[in-house]
Motif scaffolding. Structure first.
Motif: not given
Ligand SMILES: Cc1cc2nc3c(=O)[nH]c(=O)nc-3n(C[C@H](O)[C@H](O)[C@H](O)COP(=O)(O)O)c2cc1C
Length: 204
Positions: A30-32, A34, A113, A167-171, A191
């Motif tokens: 698992r990794a974010s 985009r 985004q 990728v989880p997006v909270g923004a 989310y």
């Molecule tokens: C609560 C939360 C909100 C996040 N919001 C965004 C976001 O809006 N846009 C984005 O590109 N990544 C977002 N992320 C992903 C993080 O940037 C990412 O998990 C972090 O860089 C670590 O990388 P990984 O997920 O590959 O381990 C969010 C992660 C979390 C947990």
């Protein structure tokens, strides 16, 4: 097979309970990500992802993610290029919520985004706080936010095991997302999870 463009209710195939990847492998991979290819998700992929988020696993109604007091405050939507669908947990179905393409508007609400604009699907996890507050009062806010994390992580791991990326997006602007998705007044979007197949050679 992709989700049909013209149906109001789409019965999803039953979830597969045996996958090709161990939990450990999915955790390690698992990794974010985009960037996505344009390939749409199949109905079978969507079935697995939604079931992972909130599917029913016990005859009394328990779900894949734990819930404080089993009050289940979460509502899941999937945004596709031809509409927005709500996950009907009990019937494991999609119910059309909106017609038309709101992906660009959703991406704008998420601060422009690219991962939201480009993904072939975006899961949205919203919450009805009153369901949990009815029993837990002011503790509900904490519980609901914890539950969103449980559900989202389930989806992220299921995506990996299906060969998908996410990728989880909270923004995002809460009110704008609510308007774009025409969410009921008592549902708060918490989310966004853009999901798709990985871009070929890292290029969409
Ligand atoms: C609560 C939360 C909100 C996040 N919001 C965004 C976001 O809006 N846009 C984005 O590109 N990544 C977002 N992320 C992903 C993080 O940037 C990412 O998990 C972090 O860089 C670590 O990388 P990984 O997920 O590959 O381990 C969010 C992660 C979390 C947990």
């Amino acid at each position: 097979m992709a989700v049909p463009t013209d149906e109001e209710v789409v019965k999803l195939p039953p979830p597969r309970l045996i996958g090709k990847m161990s939990v450990e492998e999915a955790l390690a991979k698992r990794a974010s990500v985009r960037e996505f290819s344009r390939e749409p998700l199949s109905v079978s992929d969507i079935s697995q992802l939604l079931w992972s988020a909130q599917g029913v696993t016990r005859s009394w109604g328990a779900r894949t993610a734990p819930s404080a007091g089993a009050l289940y405050p979460l509502e899941i939507y999937i945004v596709l290029p031809h509409g927005v669908f709500r996950y009907d947990v009990r019937h494991h179905s999609l119910i059309r919520h909106l017609s038309g393409n709101v992906m660009v508007a959703l991406a704008q609400a998420a601060l422009g985004q690219g991962c939201v604009r480009q993904a072939p699907s975006v899961l949205v996890i919203a919450a009805v706080y009153e369901r949990t507050a009815s029993k837990y009062g002011s503790r509900a806010e904490r519980y609901v936010k914890i539950e969103v994390g449980h559900a989202a992580q389930n989806v992220l791991l299921a995506a990996v095991s299906l060969g998908l990326v996410s990728v989880p997006v909270g923004a995002f602007q809460d009110q704008r997302v609510k308007e774009v998705l025409n969410l009921p007044a008592n549902q708060e979007p918490l989310y966004l999870l853009p999901v798709g197949y990985p871009a070929k050679n890292g290029k969409p």
